[in-house]
Design a protein around this motif. Structure first.
Motif: not given
Length: 290
Positions: A97-105, A125-127, A132-133
Protein backbone atom coordinates in the motif's frame (compact mmCIF):
# COMPACT_ATOMS: atom_id res chain seq x y z
CA UNK A 1 -9.38 24.62 -5.78
CA UNK A 2 -13.07 25.47 -5.28
CA UNK A 3 -14.90 24.56 -2.10
CA UNK A 4 -17.21 22.06 -3.80
CA UNK A 5 -14.27 20.33 -5.47
CA UNK A 6 -12.47 20.07 -2.14
CA UNK A 7 -15.53 18.53 -0.46
CA UNK A 8 -15.92 16.05 -3.32
CA UNK A 9 -12.23 15.10 -3.02
CA UNK A 10 -12.72 14.30 0.67
CA UNK A 11 -15.86 12.26 -0.04
CA UNK A 12 -14.15 10.42 -2.89
CA UNK A 13 -11.21 9.49 -0.68
CA UNK A 14 -13.52 8.35 2.14
CA UNK A 15 -15.55 6.07 -0.12
CA UNK A 16 -12.45 4.79 -1.94
CA UNK A 17 -10.97 3.93 1.45
CA UNK A 18 -13.73 1.36 1.94
CA UNK A 19 -12.14 -0.71 -0.85
CA UNK A 20 -9.63 -2.46 1.44
CA UNK A 21 -12.37 -3.21 3.99
CA UNK A 22 -14.70 -4.91 1.51
CA UNK A 23 -11.83 -6.72 -0.25
CA UNK A 24 -10.78 -8.12 3.13
CA UNK A 25 -14.32 -9.16 4.02
CA UNK A 26 -15.14 -10.76 0.64
CA UNK A 27 -14.08 -14.42 0.52
CA UNK A 28 -13.02 -14.37 -3.14
CA UNK A 29 -9.68 -14.35 -4.98
CA UNK A 30 -8.32 -10.87 -5.77
CA UNK A 31 -8.84 -11.14 -9.54
CA UNK A 32 -12.44 -12.27 -9.04
CA UNK A 33 -13.06 -9.46 -6.58
CA UNK A 34 -11.68 -6.95 -9.08
CA UNK A 35 -13.78 -8.41 -11.91
CA UNK A 36 -17.07 -8.19 -10.04
CA UNK A 37 -16.18 -4.75 -8.75
CA UNK A 38 -15.93 -3.51 -12.34
CA UNK A 39 -18.84 -5.62 -13.64
CA UNK A 40 -21.28 -4.48 -10.94
CA UNK A 41 -20.11 -0.87 -11.31
CA UNK A 42 -20.77 -1.00 -15.04
CA UNK A 43 -24.19 -2.57 -14.44
CA UNK A 44 -25.10 0.19 -11.96
CA UNK A 45 -24.25 2.95 -14.44
CA UNK A 46 -25.55 1.28 -17.60
CA UNK A 47 -29.26 2.12 -17.03
CA UNK A 48 -28.37 5.83 -16.84
CA UNK A 49 -26.47 5.55 -20.13
CA UNK A 50 -29.14 3.53 -21.94
CA UNK A 51 -32.03 5.55 -20.51
CA UNK A 52 -30.73 8.95 -21.63
CA UNK A 53 -30.69 9.55 -25.38
CA UNK A 54 -28.13 12.33 -24.98
CA UNK A 55 -25.62 9.93 -23.42
CA UNK A 56 -26.34 7.32 -26.10
CA UNK A 57 -25.77 9.92 -28.82
CA UNK A 58 -22.58 11.07 -27.09
CA UNK A 59 -21.16 7.54 -27.01
CA UNK A 60 -22.08 6.95 -30.66
CA UNK A 61 -20.33 10.20 -31.59
CA UNK A 62 -16.99 9.16 -30.10
CA UNK A 63 -14.35 8.64 -32.75
CA UNK A 64 -12.01 5.67 -32.79
CA UNK A 65 -9.20 7.59 -31.12
CA UNK A 66 -11.31 8.63 -28.13
CA UNK A 67 -12.87 5.18 -27.79
CA UNK A 68 -9.43 3.63 -28.03
CA UNK A 69 -8.04 5.88 -25.28
CA UNK A 70 -10.97 5.16 -22.96
CA UNK A 71 -10.69 1.40 -23.55
CA UNK A 72 -6.94 1.53 -22.92
CA UNK A 73 -7.67 3.43 -19.71
CA UNK A 74 -10.10 0.71 -18.62
CA UNK A 75 -7.54 -2.00 -19.35
CA UNK A 76 -4.91 -0.06 -17.36
CA UNK A 77 -7.33 0.11 -14.43
CA UNK A 78 -7.70 -3.67 -14.60
CA UNK A 79 -3.93 -4.18 -14.87
CA UNK A 80 -3.48 -1.93 -11.82
CA UNK A 81 -5.78 -4.18 -9.78
CA UNK A 82 -4.07 -7.36 -10.99
CA UNK A 83 -0.57 -6.08 -10.23
CA UNK A 84 -1.51 -4.60 -6.86
CA UNK A 85 -3.42 -7.66 -5.69
CA UNK A 86 -0.67 -9.95 -6.99
CA UNK A 87 1.91 -7.96 -5.04
CA UNK A 88 0.09 -8.91 -1.84
CA UNK A 89 1.09 -12.54 -2.45
CA UNK A 90 4.75 -11.56 -2.14
CA UNK A 91 4.91 -8.69 0.33
CA UNK A 92 2.96 -7.27 3.25
CA UNK A 93 -0.25 -5.25 2.85
CA UNK A 94 1.43 -2.24 4.46
CA UNK A 95 4.48 -2.39 2.21
CA UNK A 96 2.41 -2.79 -0.95
CA UNK A 97 0.00 0.00 0.00
CA UNK A 98 2.78 2.41 0.89
CA UNK A 99 4.60 1.80 -2.39
CA UNK A 100 1.38 2.31 -4.37
CA UNK A 101 1.11 5.72 -2.70
CA UNK A 102 4.22 6.79 -4.61
CA UNK A 103 1.72 7.61 -7.37
CA UNK A 104 2.13 11.41 -6.94
CA UNK A 105 5.80 11.16 -7.94
CA UNK A 106 4.79 9.56 -11.26
CA UNK A 107 2.06 12.20 -11.61
CA UNK A 108 4.52 15.07 -11.15
CA UNK A 109 6.90 13.64 -13.76
CA UNK A 110 4.12 12.83 -16.22
CA UNK A 111 2.40 16.19 -15.71
CA UNK A 112 5.66 18.00 -16.42
CA UNK A 113 6.33 16.19 -19.71
CA UNK A 114 2.74 15.76 -20.95
CA UNK A 115 1.06 19.00 -19.88
CA UNK A 116 4.01 21.24 -18.95
CA UNK A 117 2.69 21.39 -15.38
CA UNK A 118 5.24 22.93 -13.04
CA UNK A 119 5.01 22.84 -9.27
CA UNK A 120 6.95 25.17 -7.04
CA UNK A 121 9.39 23.78 -4.50
CA UNK A 122 7.00 24.24 -1.57
CA UNK A 123 4.29 22.15 -3.27
CA UNK A 124 6.87 19.45 -4.02
CA UNK A 125 7.90 19.48 -0.37
CA UNK A 126 4.24 18.92 0.53
CA UNK A 127 4.20 15.80 -1.67
CA UNK A 128 7.35 14.45 -0.03
CA UNK A 129 5.99 15.14 3.47
CA UNK A 130 2.75 13.25 2.70
CA UNK A 131 4.63 10.28 1.22
CA UNK A 132 6.87 10.22 4.30
CA UNK A 133 3.72 9.91 6.40
CA UNK A 134 2.66 6.88 4.37
CA UNK A 135 6.01 5.24 4.98
CA UNK A 136 5.75 5.88 8.71
CA UNK A 137 2.39 4.07 8.74
CA UNK A 138 3.75 1.00 6.96
CA UNK A 139 7.43 0.79 7.85
CA UNK A 140 7.05 -1.77 10.65
CA UNK A 141 5.53 -4.33 8.29
CA UNK A 142 8.04 -3.82 5.48
CA UNK A 143 10.18 -6.84 4.71
CA UNK A 144 13.69 -7.11 3.31
CA UNK A 145 13.83 -10.29 1.23
CA UNK A 146 13.93 -11.34 -2.41
CA UNK A 147 10.29 -12.43 -2.30
CA UNK A 148 9.20 -9.14 -0.76
CA UNK A 149 11.22 -7.25 -3.38
CA UNK A 150 9.17 -8.89 -6.15
CA UNK A 151 5.98 -7.73 -4.45
CA UNK A 152 7.34 -4.23 -3.98
CA UNK A 153 8.27 -4.01 -7.68
CA UNK A 154 4.77 -5.15 -8.70
CA UNK A 155 3.25 -2.51 -6.40
CA UNK A 156 5.53 0.14 -7.89
CA UNK A 157 4.45 -0.77 -11.44
CA UNK A 158 0.82 -0.71 -10.25
CA UNK A 159 1.34 2.87 -9.03
CA UNK A 160 2.74 3.89 -12.43
CA UNK A 161 -0.12 2.18 -14.28
CA UNK A 162 -2.91 3.88 -12.29
CA UNK A 163 -1.18 7.22 -12.87
CA UNK A 164 -1.33 6.68 -16.63
CA UNK A 165 -5.03 5.80 -16.22
CA UNK A 166 -5.66 9.20 -14.63
CA UNK A 167 -3.63 10.99 -17.31
CA UNK A 168 -5.85 9.38 -19.96
CA UNK A 169 -8.86 10.54 -17.96
CA UNK A 170 -7.41 14.04 -17.72
CA UNK A 171 -7.21 14.11 -21.51
CA UNK A 172 -10.47 12.40 -22.53
CA UNK A 173 -12.78 13.70 -19.78
CA UNK A 174 -12.39 17.30 -20.95
CA UNK A 175 -14.67 16.48 -23.89
CA UNK A 176 -16.62 13.51 -22.47
CA UNK A 177 -19.56 13.19 -20.12
CA UNK A 178 -19.03 11.44 -16.79
CA UNK A 179 -21.48 8.57 -17.35
CA UNK A 180 -20.35 7.86 -20.92
CA UNK A 181 -16.69 7.86 -19.91
CA UNK A 182 -17.20 5.75 -16.77
CA UNK A 183 -19.42 3.11 -18.42
CA UNK A 184 -16.92 2.56 -21.24
CA UNK A 185 -13.93 2.64 -18.88
CA UNK A 186 -15.40 0.27 -16.29
CA UNK A 187 -16.90 -1.97 -18.96
CA UNK A 188 -13.61 -2.45 -20.82
CA UNK A 189 -11.91 -3.08 -17.47
CA UNK A 190 -14.49 -5.76 -16.60
CA UNK A 191 -14.03 -7.49 -19.98
CA UNK A 192 -10.25 -7.58 -19.53
CA UNK A 193 -10.58 -8.94 -15.98
CA UNK A 194 -13.05 -11.61 -17.14
CA UNK A 195 -10.55 -12.80 -19.75
CA UNK A 196 -7.85 -12.87 -17.06
CA UNK A 197 -10.11 -14.88 -14.71
CA UNK A 198 -10.91 -17.38 -17.48
CA UNK A 199 -7.22 -17.79 -18.34
CA UNK A 200 -6.33 -18.38 -14.69
CA UNK A 201 -9.40 -20.63 -14.28
CA UNK A 202 -10.63 -18.69 -11.29
CA UNK A 203 -13.91 -19.66 -9.64
CA UNK A 204 -16.51 -17.10 -10.74
CA UNK A 205 -19.71 -18.46 -9.22
CA UNK A 206 -19.58 -20.44 -5.98
CA UNK A 207 -19.54 -17.86 -3.21
CA UNK A 208 -21.61 -17.17 -0.11
CA UNK A 209 -24.42 -14.62 0.04
CA UNK A 210 -22.24 -12.50 2.34
CA UNK A 211 -19.43 -12.39 -0.22
CA UNK A 212 -21.83 -11.32 -2.99
CA UNK A 213 -23.11 -8.58 -0.68
CA UNK A 214 -19.57 -7.35 -0.02
CA UNK A 215 -18.78 -7.39 -3.76
CA UNK A 216 -21.87 -5.27 -4.43
CA UNK A 217 -20.89 -2.88 -1.63
CA UNK A 218 -17.38 -2.68 -3.09
CA UNK A 219 -18.81 -1.62 -6.44
CA UNK A 220 -21.32 0.84 -4.96
CA UNK A 221 -19.14 2.59 -2.39
CA UNK A 222 -15.52 2.20 -3.53
CA UNK A 223 -16.17 2.59 -7.27
CA UNK A 224 -19.46 4.40 -7.95
CA UNK A 225 -19.17 6.76 -4.98
CA UNK A 226 -15.35 6.77 -4.84
CA UNK A 227 -13.56 6.21 -8.15
CA UNK A 228 -16.35 7.90 -10.13
CA UNK A 229 -15.96 11.08 -8.10
CA UNK A 230 -12.34 11.22 -9.23
CA UNK A 231 -13.48 10.58 -12.82
CA UNK A 232 -15.74 13.61 -12.38
CA UNK A 233 -13.06 15.86 -10.86
CA UNK A 234 -10.29 14.92 -13.33
CA UNK A 235 -12.01 17.21 -15.84
CA UNK A 236 -10.95 20.23 -13.79
CA UNK A 237 -8.16 19.05 -11.51
CA UNK A 238 -4.78 17.70 -12.55
CA UNK A 239 -3.66 14.11 -12.09
CA UNK A 240 -1.13 15.33 -9.52
CA UNK A 241 -3.85 16.90 -7.37
CA UNK A 242 -6.00 13.76 -7.63
CA UNK A 243 -3.03 11.57 -6.75
CA UNK A 244 -2.23 13.69 -3.70
CA UNK A 245 -5.82 13.42 -2.53
CA UNK A 246 -5.77 9.64 -2.93
CA UNK A 247 -2.93 9.49 -0.41
CA UNK A 248 -5.71 10.10 2.07
CA UNK A 249 -6.93 6.58 1.32
CA UNK A 250 -4.26 5.34 3.75
CA UNK A 251 -5.88 7.48 6.46
CA UNK A 252 -9.41 6.42 5.56
CA UNK A 253 -8.49 2.74 5.56
CA UNK A 254 -6.97 3.03 9.04
CA UNK A 255 -10.05 4.82 10.39
CA UNK A 256 -12.55 2.47 8.74
CA UNK A 257 -10.54 -0.54 9.92
CA UNK A 258 -10.79 0.83 13.46
CA UNK A 259 -14.57 1.35 13.16
CA UNK A 260 -15.65 -1.78 11.28
CA UNK A 261 -12.88 -4.33 11.88
CA UNK A 262 -11.92 -3.35 15.42
CA UNK A 263 -8.34 -2.80 14.28
CA UNK A 264 -6.55 -0.46 16.66
CA UNK A 265 -4.66 2.62 15.48
CA UNK A 266 -1.04 2.44 16.60
CA UNK A 267 1.19 5.35 17.56
CA UNK A 268 3.10 5.19 14.26
CA UNK A 269 -0.21 5.18 12.34
CA UNK A 270 -1.40 8.25 14.25
CA UNK A 271 1.88 10.05 13.59
CA UNK A 272 1.79 9.00 9.91
CA UNK A 273 -1.80 10.22 9.51
CA UNK A 274 -0.86 13.59 11.01
CA UNK A 275 2.13 13.96 8.70
CA UNK A 276 0.06 13.01 5.62
CA UNK A 277 -2.49 15.68 6.48
CA UNK A 278 0.27 18.27 6.94
CA UNK A 279 1.81 17.30 3.59
CA UNK A 280 -1.54 17.52 1.80
CA UNK A 281 -2.25 20.92 3.38
CA UNK A 282 1.17 22.25 2.29
CA UNK A 283 0.63 20.93 -1.25
CA UNK A 284 -2.88 22.40 -1.60
CA UNK A 285 -1.79 25.76 -0.21
CA UNK A 286 1.24 26.19 -2.46
CA UNK A 287 0.24 24.26 -5.61
CA UNK A 288 -1.78 27.04 -7.16
CA UNK A 289 -4.94 24.87 -7.31
CA UNK A 290 -6.58 26.80 -4.50
Amino acid sequence: MKGKQFILLILGVLFLSSSAIFVKLAAAPPEVTAFYRMLFSTAMLLPFALGDHRIREEISSFNRKKLGLIFVGGILLAVHYILWFQSLDYTSVASSTVIVTLQPLFAVIGGYYLYQERLNNKALIGILIAIMGCFIIGYRDMQLSTTALIGDILALIAAAVITVYFFIGQSTRKHSGLIAYSVLSYGSSAIFLLIYCLITRSNLTHYSAETWLYLLALALFATIMGQTIFNFLIRWLSTTVISMAILGEVIGTCLLGYIFLNEGISINQFIGITIILIGQAVFIWFSGDK
